[in-house]
Design a protein around this motif. Structure first.
Motif, PDB file in Angstrom:
ATOM      1  N   CYS A 151       0.841  -1.204   0.000  1.00 23.23           N
ATOM      2  CA  CYS A 151       0.000   0.000   0.000  1.00 23.23           C
ATOM      3  C   CYS A 151       0.878   1.256   0.000  1.00 23.23           C
ATOM      4  O   CYS A 151       2.078   1.187   0.263  1.00 23.23           O
ATOM      5  CB  CYS A 151      -0.935  -0.014   1.207  1.00 23.23           C
ATOM      6  SG  CYS A 151      -0.098   0.277   2.792  1.00 23.23           S
ATOM      7  N   ASN A 168       1.242   3.702   2.102  1.00 24.23           N
ATOM      8  CA  ASN A 168       1.939   3.962   3.358  1.00 24.23           C
ATOM      9  C   ASN A 168       3.103   3.003   3.573  1.00 24.23           C
ATOM     10  O   ASN A 168       4.189   3.410   4.013  1.00 24.23           O
ATOM     11  CB  ASN A 168       0.970   3.885   4.540  1.00 24.23           C
ATOM     12  CG  ASN A 168       0.110   5.131   4.667  1.00 24.23           C
ATOM     13  OD1 ASN A 168       0.388   6.164   4.054  1.00 24.23           O
ATOM     14  ND2 ASN A 168      -0.945   5.046   5.452  1.00 24.23           N
ATOM     15  N   HIS A 208       0.976   2.343   9.636  1.00 27.84           N
ATOM     16  CA  HIS A 208      -0.289   2.813   9.085  1.00 27.84           C
ATOM     17  C   HIS A 208      -0.607   2.085   7.778  1.00 27.84           C
ATOM     18  O   HIS A 208      -1.185   2.672   6.858  1.00 27.84           O
ATOM     19  CB  HIS A 208      -0.255   4.327   8.897  1.00 27.84           C
ATOM     20  CG  HIS A 208      -0.229   5.076  10.198  1.00 27.84           C
ATOM     21  ND1 HIS A 208      -1.370   5.404  10.889  1.00 27.84           N
ATOM     22  CD2 HIS A 208       0.805   5.507  10.958  1.00 27.84           C
ATOM     23  CE1 HIS A 208      -1.043   6.028  12.004  1.00 27.84           C
ATOM     24  NE2 HIS A 208       0.272   6.097  12.069  1.00 27.84           N
ATOM     25  N   GLN A 218      -2.416   0.277   5.031  1.00 25.88           N
ATOM     26  CA  GLN A 218      -3.812   0.525   4.651  1.00 25.88           C
ATOM     27  C   GLN A 218      -4.578  -0.746   4.304  1.00 25.88           C
ATOM     28  O   GLN A 218      -5.760  -0.678   3.971  1.00 25.88           O
ATOM     29  CB  GLN A 218      -3.840   1.497   3.466  1.00 25.88           C
ATOM     30  CG  GLN A 218      -3.340   2.887   3.834  1.00 25.88           C
ATOM     31  CD  GLN A 218      -3.098   3.770   2.629  1.00 25.88           C
ATOM     32  OE1 GLN A 218      -2.200   3.512   1.834  1.00 25.88           O
ATOM     33  NE2 GLN A 218      -3.872   4.832   2.497  1.00 25.88           N
TER      34      GLN A 218
END
Length: 347
Positions: A93, A95, A103, A105
């Motif tokens: 992802c 992040n 974090h 996702q």
């Protein structure tokens, strides 16, 4: 299997639970050999983290042996010894591609012992195994490596890196518990001129001296700020690392940071704090917060294997898995028991 289960604020027990099963092709099941208790687990037991529901198996640190792998796991096979990252990462992802694994996702991040069952058990399911596990080299000390699941990367990433510790700096670490000591051990890699440890516990301050602290400040009398300012000729410190998670310890950091300095928050805060912008607005300071991403685990592993870092010195107590309730009692009364990191063994 046996597992430590959160029941409600202030209530937890060692229970019999079903062995975890693979839920996705990218999962692995790991047989835990060593795990430990984190200060965050104590915050959970106090009810500070409301996302944690009754029935959750706690724990997000550990080393173990691969017991089963999903069809799409390419980097590991049954029988491999592995280090478990406290943060689960899909690796794909936006992040994760920025290195912000905390974090993720795709339902990753800090989920072990939080949103899914954790490591204080005989077995644990690890999502995104290829990106969330690290192979332990032959001959490596598991007691060193279990400290790399969370505490060493947290102290380093959230405190030392975010605080921009530089050679010659004066650094104050407020809180000489395990996470503060992890920040101390890793701050030394950057050769600061002074590292001042602040804590109300004489034993922890004594331990910090053996690990490289140049000055210690006892703050049970509430005079930590004036003591630190005296030690720094009223200048304050270049980097103030908050390693407790209380309004009072955050206030100390605000009061001792010098102009142009950094406040790096590590502590898990269950209550709001007051930011003194009326004084700090013109102070040119940087204030950072962070949830550990564990992107530094590979570097930490190399540093430990090279003999430059010895995280097992944080371990003070060892218990069998069946003694986990006793382990929590010891860790929860750290000052009385002179406890730092408490290992739980399932061997």
């Amino acid at each position: 299997m046996q597992a430590l289960v959160y029941q409600a604020p202030g209530k937890y027990a060692l229970e019999d639970k079903p062995k975890p099963v693979l839920l996705a092709a990218t999962d692995a099941i790991v047989r835990i050999t060593k795990t430990t208790i984190c200060g965050t687990d104590l915050h959970i037991l106090k009810g500070d983290l409301r996302a944690v529901k009754a029935g959750r198996i706690l724990g997000h640190e550990g080393v173990g042996v691969i017991d089963e792998v999903g069809a799409n796991v390419a980097a590991f096979k049954v029988g491999d010894r592995v280090l478990i990252s406290c943060v689960s990462s899909c690796g794909r992802c936006p992040n994760c591609k920025k290195g912000m694994y905390s974090h993720c996702q795709n339902e990753g991040g800090w989920i072990l012992g939080n949103l899914i069952d954790g490591t204080q058990a005989e077995f644990v399911r690890i999502p995104f195994a290829d990106n969330s596990l690290y192979p332990i080299p032959a001959g490596a000390d598991e007691e060193d490596f279990v400290m790399l699941s969370d505490i060493l990367p947290t102290g380093f990433e959230c405190g030392v890196v975010n605080g921009h510790v530089q050679p010659g700096d004066t650094v104050a670490i407020v809180g000489a518990g395990p996470i503060g000591l992890a920040a101390l051990l890793t701050a030394r890699l950057y050769s600061p001129a002074e590292i001042i440890m602040v804590d109300p516990d004489d034993n922890r301050l004594d331990v910090s001296k053996t690990m490289g602290a140049t000055q210690t400040v006892h703050n049970r009398d509430g005079k930590a700020v004036e003591k630190i300012m005296a030690l720094t000729a009223s200048r304050g410190v270049d980097v103030a690392i908050e390693a407790v998670g209380l309004p009072a310890t955050f206030d100390i950091c605000q009061s001792i940071v010098t102009a142009g300095g950094h406040i790096a928050n590590i502590g898990v805060h269950g209550k709001p704090v007051e930011l003194n912008l009326d004084r700090l607005w013109s102070h040119n300071i940087t204030l950072t917060t962070r949830l550990v991403d564990t992107v530094t685990i590979p570097m930490m592993m190399k540093t430990v294997l090279a003999g430059k870092l010895h995280p097992r010195q944080l371990v003070t107590h060892r218990f069998a898995l069946r003694e986990t309730m006793k382990a929590y009692d010891t860790f929860g009364n750290a000052m009385r028991e002179r406890a730092l990191k408490v290992l739980i063994l399932n061997e």
